[in-house]
Design a protein around this motif. Sequence first.
Motif, PDB file in Angstrom:
ATOM      1  N   LYS A  42      53.317  53.686  40.404  1.00  0.00           N
ATOM      2  CA  LYS A  42      51.946  54.031  40.740  1.00  0.00           C
ATOM      3  C   LYS A  42      51.948  55.244  41.660  1.00  0.00           C
ATOM      4  N   LEU A  81      44.086  56.241  41.780  1.00  0.00           N
ATOM      5  CA  LEU A  81      45.397  55.645  41.524  1.00  0.00           C
ATOM      6  C   LEU A  81      45.749  55.775  40.048  1.00  0.00           C
ATOM      7  N   THR A 139      53.547  45.501  43.835  1.00  0.00           N
ATOM      8  CA  THR A 139      52.594  46.603  43.796  1.00  0.00           C
ATOM      9  C   THR A 139      51.795  46.597  45.098  1.00  0.00           C
ATOM     10  N   CYS A 288      44.993  47.247  42.086  1.00  0.00           N
ATOM     11  CA  CYS A 288      46.169  47.951  41.589  1.00  0.00           C
ATOM     12  C   CYS A 288      46.843  47.038  40.586  1.00  0.00           C
TER      13      CYS A 288
END
Length: 398
Positions: A42, A81, A139, A288
């Motif tokens: 990411k 993102l 994450t 996310c």
Amino acid sequence: MWVYLLVLLLPACGGRAFNFLGTVMTFYPNETSDDTVVLRYKLAFNECDNISVLECPFANCLLTVVSVDRVDEDSGGEWCLREVVVLVNTSSSKLFELRLTGGQWINVTNGVTDVLAVTHVDVRNRSSVSRANSSPVTTMLPILRVPSNCSMNWTLLTFDPDGDAVRCRFEDITSVLGLSSSCRLTFSPSNNSVEGAYAIQLLMEDFPLQNITVTNGREVDVLGNRISQIPIQFVLMVVPPVASCDAFSPVVLNTTAANGHFFYATVNSTVRLPIFAQSLSVSELLFCGPSSMNKTITEGRFELSWRPSDSDLGRSHPVCFVIQSTGESENNLQSELRCVFVVVERVLAVLKAGLISQGSLSMEFLREVFLPQLRTKLVEQGWPRSFTLRLGNITLET
């Protein structure tokens, strides 16, 4: 030989912008090719079009971008993102290092400027699982917010596909957060908690539970220490104090899945993650997760939904989310961080079974005794031997 891969581009008039907000990297062997490894990471910036350079500092390294997709962005335009998937050729080495560089952090209080995120990749075959090694899986959101006068805890997702122990440590020392080796972050109000943005740089590592052998062609090593290492980088935003730390909104309700919960899904079938919170009219859901995940508000609740594809099969996909207050203020507040896993399997069947007992039943008994016995009976009835049996919802009746 150093090989560089430019995965996101600045506008032509752009420069060396101060807009980096963090990254999280994971890797796993490519099941369709013994000579490639999949790097999935990411990237968070103030804007979606920014620069990021992936460096591969070893000979004959070939990097191929598979996809660059948007994951989520906040309504105030503070961050965007993206998820990047890269194939790395490993024909010359199964043990190497990847570096993410380029650009600079946003203006932060703790003085971090240049972007550098290092992943130590080890995809040698392991004796413990009879396959190539994979990194831990986790994450993180680009920005976490906390009032300067309130204590806060965040427990990072920790999962390792090979069954290793997972530990966390700071890449650099920061006085604004505490961190345990079990990957629990803590914020405590003090004279050091000056309001502002802080660049948080963590390392997550996997350790075998016992000594194992790893092989790379003719070479054989015995490992008992760290195998691989991934970076976790994000921004902690310390905002002005609130009147009450026990009653500031928004709030994720307990009817939402608990932190660390596992959801199970199959390819081409939609999995839904309902999220219940207070003050929906003045809040937004930020998350996310996989780039093709969607978020909606339905029937008075938030919801994340995702339809896995063939490329997601066999993987545990982490998802983290918060509810954030919305408005013109830069000091918007966040709920607690909740993180779950979505495990994509080939076949998912729901089996309802009853068990009669004169005494109380423990979860340990159900897992260690009842499930193996049930599995044996199912195989005797013609079920294939290669299936996973897990406990779902349990209802006790008297």
